[in-house]
Design an enzyme around this catalytic site. Sequence first.
Site, mmCIF file in Angstrom:
data_model
loop_
_atom_site.group_PDB
_atom_site.id
_atom_site.type_symbol
_atom_site.label_atom_id
_atom_site.label_comp_id
_atom_site.label_asym_id
_atom_site.label_seq_id
_atom_site.Cartn_x
_atom_site.Cartn_y
_atom_site.Cartn_z
ATOM 1 N N ARG A 1 0.832 -1.209 0.000
ATOM 2 C CA ARG A 1 0.000 0.000 0.000
ATOM 3 C C ARG A 1 0.872 1.268 0.000
ATOM 4 N NH1 ARG A 1 -3.143 -3.595 -0.725
ATOM 5 N NH2 ARG A 1 -5.285 -3.742 0.030
ATOM 6 N N SER B 1 -10.514 -0.554 3.092
ATOM 7 C CA SER B 1 -9.750 -0.681 4.344
ATOM 8 C C SER B 1 -9.319 0.701 4.817
ATOM 9 C CB SER B 1 -8.497 -1.518 4.126
ATOM 10 O OG SER B 1 -8.830 -2.793 3.653
ATOM 11 N N GLU C 1 -4.801 4.129 5.984
ATOM 12 C CA GLU C 1 -4.503 3.731 4.610
ATOM 13 C C GLU C 1 -4.880 4.801 3.578
ATOM 14 O OE1 GLU C 1 -4.259 2.390 1.098
ATOM 15 O OE2 GLU C 1 -6.249 1.768 1.683
HETATM 16 N N1 EPU Z 1 -11.012 -10.738 10.017
HETATM 17 C C1 EPU Z 1 -11.532 -10.583 11.270
HETATM 18 N N2 EPU Z 1 -12.588 -9.723 11.419
HETATM 19 C C2 EPU Z 1 -13.117 -9.030 10.383
HETATM 20 C C3 EPU Z 1 -12.578 -9.198 9.086
HETATM 21 C C4 EPU Z 1 -11.508 -10.046 8.939
HETATM 22 O O1 EPU Z 1 -11.089 -11.191 12.239
HETATM 23 O O2 EPU Z 1 -14.061 -8.270 10.600
HETATM 24 C C5 EPU Z 1 -9.887 -11.653 9.817
HETATM 25 C C6 EPU Z 1 -10.233 -12.693 8.747
HETATM 26 O O3 EPU Z 1 -10.857 -13.796 9.329
HETATM 27 C C7 EPU Z 1 -8.899 -13.027 8.161
HETATM 28 C C8 EPU Z 1 -8.104 -11.748 8.316
HETATM 29 O O4 EPU Z 1 -8.781 -10.947 9.275
HETATM 30 O O5 EPU Z 1 -8.274 -14.039 8.913
HETATM 31 C C9 EPU Z 1 -7.937 -10.971 7.006
HETATM 32 O O6 EPU Z 1 -9.228 -10.585 6.517
HETATM 33 P P1 EPU Z 1 -9.510 -10.323 4.966
HETATM 34 O O7 EPU Z 1 -9.103 -11.494 4.152
HETATM 35 O O8 EPU Z 1 -10.906 -9.861 4.834
HETATM 36 O O9 EPU Z 1 -8.501 -9.188 4.536
HETATM 37 P P2 EPU Z 1 -7.925 -7.863 5.252
HETATM 38 O O10 EPU Z 1 -6.520 -8.150 5.688
HETATM 39 O O11 EPU Z 1 -8.847 -7.355 6.269
HETATM 40 C C10 EPU Z 1 -6.814 -7.002 3.043
HETATM 41 C C11 EPU Z 1 -6.799 -5.742 2.226
HETATM 42 C C12 EPU Z 1 -8.093 -5.625 1.435
HETATM 43 C C13 EPU Z 1 -8.205 -6.833 0.529
HETATM 44 C C14 EPU Z 1 -8.181 -8.104 1.372
HETATM 45 C C15 EPU Z 1 -8.146 -9.361 0.539
HETATM 46 C C16 EPU Z 1 -5.397 -4.174 3.428
HETATM 47 C C17 EPU Z 1 -5.320 -2.898 4.206
HETATM 48 N N3 EPU Z 1 -6.614 -4.575 3.073
HETATM 49 O O12 EPU Z 1 -7.869 -6.867 3.998
HETATM 50 O O13 EPU Z 1 -8.008 -4.457 0.635
HETATM 51 O O14 EPU Z 1 -9.398 -6.804 -0.238
HETATM 52 O O15 EPU Z 1 -6.988 -8.113 2.200
HETATM 53 O O16 EPU Z 1 -6.903 -9.473 -0.061
HETATM 54 O O17 EPU Z 1 -4.364 -4.759 3.151
HETATM 55 C C18 EPU Z 1 -8.536 -2.137 0.589
HETATM 56 O O18 EPU Z 1 -7.323 -1.925 0.545
HETATM 57 O O19 EPU Z 1 -9.379 -1.209 0.586
HETATM 58 C C19 EPU Z 1 -9.010 -3.505 0.678
HETATM 59 C C20 EPU Z 1 -10.297 -3.813 0.799
#
Ligand code: EPU
Length: 345
Positions: free
Chosen positions: A169, A239, A335
């Site tokens: 990012r 995010s 972010e």
């Molecule tokens: N999780 C929780 N609670 C929640 C949501 C998620 O505990 O409310 C846990 C999930 O179970 C999982 C982990 O957190 O184990 C990661 O969750 P998720 O796969 O939804 O991804 P994220 O790390 O929250 C990142 C990116 C997203 C992208 C997703 C999928 C960043 C800042 N965000 O989110 O990007 O879509 O991975 O690759 O790196 C964005 O940048 O706007 C964005 C949506």
Amino acid sequence: MLEAANGLEIGRDLTRANTLALPSVAERFWRARSEQDVMHGLRLANEHDWPLTVLGGGSNLLLPPHIAGLTLCPDLDGLSFRAAAGDRVDVEVGAGVVWHTLVEACVERELWGLENLALIPGLAGAAPIQNIGAYGVELGDVLEWVELIDRRDGRRRRLGRDECGLGYRDSVFKRELANRVVITRLGLGLSWRPRPRLDYGALDQRVPPSPSARDVFEAVCAIRREKLPDPVALPNAGSFFKNPVVSRQRADMLAAMHPDMPRYPQPNGDVKLAAAWLIEQCGLKSCRDGAFGVHDRQALVLVHFGGGTLDELLAFADRVAGAVRARFDIALEREPRQAGEPASG
Ligand code: EPU
């Protein structure tokens, strides 16, 4: 809103031009449909010494109520495909093309490379700024070059991928080049050869064996629609925080106390943690305070219920980050960029 004789719009309302629907008015607004238009806008800004804000799809920018100076919207179209050596296809895209439209056009041609990046809001020109990424793929995996107009000399330059300083990012466009350049075109290297990337999350369980690019694209669209709010229905900027990266020792200590904590080991030995999980552990998922809240299906997404301002959003975000700091001693970094804020780094 007034339109000055030179095509500048005065007092342009941007409330509908940012996906968080923050109330905002640009003192002057310039829509650039060609490189010449961009150069002209930059000349005006230089002549009058106006601060510059570049606004694409408004999906990753926090807008204040009033944006002084010139807000320039690079609305350049163009999308072309050229077969190169072997299985490679070179794609050129204008900054104003909607990112998801580009992804769809590539998937339609059975090209591999962008299918995991489906449904990311915003325009192609903004993609390198935060090196957009999702489901195990980042723009940097396929980016070849970025063309831009530099405010200092008004000239076109082409930066190769290695000159873009891409990170998680992050890029030079958020740092050294922030508010100094306008991205006009991108070059991407895609492939005819199947190269599915299914290692993130449960993606492999959502596609058939030997999936097509369209199978992966549709699975990603379905997952995103399940978790992420549609900004048209519930304004948000995706995010709101980056996932924090900590040392392996630190991650081991936390994991000893929280065995179910998600952790993503990085190539350098550090470990990326899930900010959404940290926020949820603080009991903040679905919480609401006035106009803003934490989304009920993805705790990393802050949502705007209407009637709020940037200051209220920042205060709400501080409370969320403060709770995570108090409980885990981890600092969450924001972010989306804030318009008018000095460059980071
Ligand atoms: N999780 C929780 N609670 C929640 C949501 C998620 O505990 O409310 C846990 C999930 O179970 C999982 C982990 O957190 O184990 C990661 O969750 P998720 O796969 O939804 O991804 P994220 O790390 O929250 C990142 C990116 C997203 C992208 C997703 C999928 C960043 C800042 N965000 O989110 O990007 O879509 O991975 O690759 O790196 C964005 O940048 O706007 C964005 C949506």
